[in-house]
Design an enzyme around this catalytic site. Sequence first.
Site, PDB file in Angstrom:
ATOM      1  N   CYS B  86       0.841  -1.196   0.000  1.00 33.03           N
ATOM      2  CA  CYS B  86       0.000   0.000   0.000  1.00 33.03           C
ATOM      3  C   CYS B  86       0.879   1.250   0.000  1.00 33.03           C
ATOM      4  CB  CYS B  86      -0.970  -0.059   1.189  1.00 33.03           C
ATOM      5  SG  CYS B  86      -2.402   1.015   0.974  1.00 33.03           S
ATOM      6  N   HIS B 195      -3.346  -5.831   0.940  1.00 29.65           N
ATOM      7  CA  HIS B 195      -2.685  -6.003   2.232  1.00 29.65           C
ATOM      8  C   HIS B 195      -2.595  -7.476   2.651  1.00 29.65           C
ATOM      9  CE1 HIS B 195      -2.567  -1.777   3.696  1.00 29.65           C
ATOM     10  NE2 HIS B 195      -3.603  -1.617   2.902  1.00 29.65           N
ATOM     11  N   GLU B 197      -0.833  -8.666   4.965  1.00 31.36           N
ATOM     12  CA  GLU B 197      -0.730  -8.754   6.436  1.00 31.36           C
ATOM     13  C   GLU B 197      -2.105  -8.696   7.098  1.00 31.36           C
ATOM     14  OE1 GLU B 197      -0.338  -6.048   4.743  1.00 31.36           O
ATOM     15  OE2 GLU B 197      -0.939  -4.295   5.903  1.00 31.36           O
TER      16      GLU B 197
END
Lengths: 85, 229, 751
Positions: B86, B195, B197
Site C-alpha cells: 500500500c 494487504h 498482512e
Amino acid sequence: MLKAIVYVTIKENVLDPQGSAVQGALHKLGFPEANHVRIGKYMEITLDTNNEQEAAAKVQVMCEKLLANTVVEDYRFELVQTVEA
Amino acid sequence: MRTAVLVFPGSNCDVDCYKAIEQTLGTPVEYVWHQETSLDGFDLILVPGGFSYGDYLRCGAIARFAPVMDAVKVAVERGAFVLGVCNGFQILLESGLLPGAMRKNTSLKFICQPQMLRVARNDLAFTAEYAVGEEINVPIAHGEGNYYCDEATLEELKANNQIVFTYAGTNPNGSVADIAGITNKQGNVVGMMPHPERAVSELLGSDGGKRMFTSVLNAWRERNGAVIG
Amino acid sequence: MAQSSVKSNAAKEPTAAQIAEQKIYRQMGVTEAEYELICGFLGRNPNYVEIGVFSVMWSEHCSYKNSKPVLRKFPVTGPRVLMGPGEGAGIVDIGDNQAVVFKIESHNHPSAIEPFQGAATGVGGIIRDIFSMGSRPIALMNSLRFGRLESERVKYLFEHVVSGIAGYGNCIGIPTVGGEVVFDEAYEGNPLVNAMCIGLINHDQIQRGVAKGVGNPVYYVGPATGRDGIHGATFASEELTAESEAKRPAVQVGDPFMEKLCLEACLELIASGNLVGIQDMGAAGLTCSSAEMAAKAGNGIELYLDEVPQRETGMTPYEMMLSESQERMLFVCTPEQEEAATAIFDRWGIICKKVGKVTDDGRLRLFHKGEQVADMPVQELTEACPTYNKPSKVPAYYEANASVDTTRYEEPADLQAVLEKLLDVPSIASKEWVYNQYDYMVRTGTVIGPGSDAAVVHVPGTRKALATSTDCNGRYVYLDPEMGGRIAVAEAARNVVCSGAEPLAITDNLNFGSPDKPEIFWQLTTSVDGMAEACRVLETPVIGGNVSLYNENTKGAIYPTPVIGMVGLIHDLDHITSQGFKAEGDAIFLIGETNVEFGGSEYQASIFNVVEGRPPVIDLAVEKTMQNALLGSIQAGLVQSAHDLSEGGLGVALAESCISGKRGASVSIESTLRADAVLYSESQSRVLVSTTQANAAAFAEAIGKAGVPIAQIGTVTGETLNVSINGASKIAAQVSKLQQIWKDAIPCRMA
C-alpha cells in the site's frame, strides 16, 4: 527576495481522474464548452536569494527531486520579486 | 530470518505487519525507525502501509528521502527480500526501486473491501506456495492505488515477467493492465496495493495472504540452508 | 464597580466599561444575570479576555447548564465502572487488568457549515478524548443523520461528511468499524454527526487531567495556535440561522497526520510515566483545558501567552485563549520529568513548549507582553455556572397522537412489493457506499466489520472481543420520548447480544432542538427518563456522553435523537455471532412476541407516508429476560446466526439475513394477525435466529424455559426467500434480486 510559483499537473497523456470528474460536473452544470480540465497543485516558495539564475536552478532541482513525480506529472514555475517584509 | 518493519511518521500498518510476522512465522521481528541508517542483519524488510508524512504532497514522496530508504537500497543490492504494501508500495515507486507511479482511484474515493487477486507467477520468494492463476482474497484499502506506467514500461514489465498480482474480476481502482503488484527484475523486491498482512487468519475474514510470509521464510531457509542446517 | 486591575493589550478590543455599557457579553451568549454573577466573582467588571473565557466556559457545550439537571437522572455507577462521566471519557473493566475506554461526541453544527472539516475534526476530537486518558484507540464508530437523499444540498452534506470521517480515520489508522446512517426530512438543514471512539487501557495506566503539584510546569503540545474556531463552543450552543452561516471562520481544519504523531508521542509519554496530568484542548481550547486541569486539582494555573506557539502574527490573548486550533494537548509534569518528557515530543517532531506553571491560589492568571491580562477564579469558571431547570410542556402533537389508530391503514395486496420498497429506503438499504470509504480493517482486529447488528473488535493477546453498536430511532422518540428512550438503549443492547456480547455500558449523545422551548425540553427530559430506566434494568450504566442542543433551523427542530453508543464484552472468540444465515438446512426461529405495532415504523412512513400514533411498546423486564436467554444460548454454542428485528420488522430482517448469508429461506408462519403486521410490525424484544437442525430442539427448549415466546418459522434453503402466512404465499423473491435493490439504493441516488 524571490518567490517561486510552482505548478504541478498530471501529464497530458495520463488520465487525470479528478479533472475528468470536474469536467463532467461542469458539463452537467451547463458548460459544454469546458474541455480538457486538468487539476494540479499550486505552490509558493519564498527563497532567501535575489539571484534569479541560481534560484531557477534550485527550484528545478526541487521539482525534479520532490515537488513533482515526473512519471505522471509535469511542472513549470515562475519567479517573482517579493516586497521586502 | 530477521524481519524489519520500517516506521515512518504516519505509518499505520506497521503494527499489522509486525503481528503478521509474529503470529504466522514466529521469527524475530523489529520496528526500525525512519532515521536509522542501516538495515544490516535484516533478511526481510517490510515497508508498511499508512499515510507517511500525511501523504500531503504525494503518497510516499517525502518518505523516500528518509535515511532508512538509503539503507533499503543497500539491502536490495545484497539481495534482502523487500515487501512494500500500500503506502509502502507507493514509497518504493517514489524511490525508484520499482517502476511506475500512482494516481487517485478512478472513483476518486478511498476503497476498503475484500479483493480477489490472481497470482501471475510463483517462482518468486514471496509467491512460491501459490499456484499460477490461483485466486486469493487479500483486502485493499487505499485512495491512490491506480497504478500507472507508460506503454514502454508496461511492455518491459511484461517482457521481464515483473507483474506478480493482478485484480481478478472488476478492477477496483483503474490500474494499468489490472496490476495489483509488481516486482523488480531481480525478484527480491515486491510492491503491492492489497494487504497480505491483513489476510493471515480466517478470524479476520481471509488467510489468503499468509502464504506470502511462509513462502519467503522458506525461500530464506533454502538460501541459507547450508549455514543453518 | 472597582476599576479593573488588569489591562488588555489589544487596542481594538472593548474595555471593561464598554463591555458593561454596551452589553457586549450578550453577543457572547452571556445573560444579564450571569454577567452580574461574573462581576461578583471578580469583584469588578470583566475585561474582554475574561468575559470571553467565561462565556465559553459557561456555554452549554462546556457547562451543560441546561442539561445538567436532566443528566443527573442517569445511573452512572456499576460493578465494572472504573470511571464515569466527568473526565475525557468513561472507563469500564473487562477483566485481566484491562479496561475499555469509550465516548461519543457530536460535531453537528460545524458539519452543517463545512461538512468535510466539521466531520473530520469531530473524529479528531473524540480520538483525543480517548488517548488523553492513556488509552490506545482501537475503533471508531459513528451515527449520522441527514435529510432525505433527494436535494443536492443533502447529497453534498452526506458525501462530504462521509469523506471527512474517512479522511481522518483512515489517515490516523484507527478503523471505522460501524455505525448507522439515517435519512429523514426532520434532519434537513441540521445533519447530525456523532463520532464515537473506543480504546483499550491497563488499569494502572489510567490518566486524569489534573494540574497537581504547585510549581510544576505546564506544557503545550501540538501545532501552533491560529485564529480558527474562535467561539466554536458558543457557536454550538446556538440555533443555525443565515447569520451563523456567515460565521464560517468558526470551523477548524483537521490534521490527522499531526494527530497520529501526537497520539503516538502522548502514549509514549504516558507509558514512560513522565507526567502528572494530561488533557486535550477541545472545545474552548486553552481556556477549558487549563481551567479544568487546575480545578480538578484544586490549584491555579499561570499561563505566559507569549510562549504559546502562534501560527499567525499579532494574536491577542483573547484569540489565543479562545482558539480551537486542532490536535493540541496540555500536560503537567514535575521539573525532574521535563527533560525526558520533551525529548519524546522532539523525537516525534512535535512542538512541545512550556507555557505556564501550577499555582496554589486557585486562579487562572494570564500574562502577555509583561502584563497580567486576566485573573479569574478557576472553581467559579468550571463549576459556578448556574444551571437552569427549563420549563417543560407536553406538546400538542403528543396529545393528539394518543387517539390515532395506527391499524387503520388498508393492507396492501402485494406484500413483496412492500418489502422491495423498504429495502430501497436509504435508511434500511446497504451502507456499503459509506463504509467502503472507511478503512475498517487497519490494526487487524476487526472480526465483524460494518453491516451487521454490531461491530466486533478483537482484544489483542486474549480470547476476548468487544462488540459495539450505535442506535437511536428518532421517530419513536418523537412520538413517545419515554418509550423511544427505552427502546434506543434496549435495541443497542440487543444488537451487541446478537453478536455474542454481554452489554457493559453506554455513552450517549443527546441531540435535541432548543431547550428554551418547553415542548423540546419535555422531549429531552422525558426521553432521558426512558433511557435511564432502561439502563437500570439492562444494567448498562452511562459512563459519559455529550449534549448537542439547538439543532433547529427556521423549519423547526430535528427529531429528538438521543444516540446510544453501546459496548459489550464477548468473553470468548468462539461466541462471536453474525446476522447472515450460515448453512443449508439450518432451522430459523423467531423469538419474542409480535403485535400490530405500526406507529413510527418504516412501513408506516414509507408506505403510508405518515409518522403518527404511539411507537411500539417495550417491556424492559421481558427484554432483559430475552437477552439473557439468547446470550446464554449463544455462549452455549447453540446459535448459528442472530439478527435483531428493528426498522422494517421481520420482513426486512429475513431479507438481510438471506443477503448477508448469500442463502435463501423457506418460511411459513401461522398467525391470527394481519399479514402486513406479521411481516412489518416493529414490535420490540424480537430476534431472528438460525441454528443447526441438531441444536434446534435444545435452543427452543432453552429459550422456552426462560419464558420467552419462540416459534420455529422455517429453514435456510436454496437461493430464494419464500414466506407464506397461514398457507398463502406472500413473498417469493430471488435473494440476488433483493440484494440488488438493497445494494443499489444509495449509489443510485448518489450517482
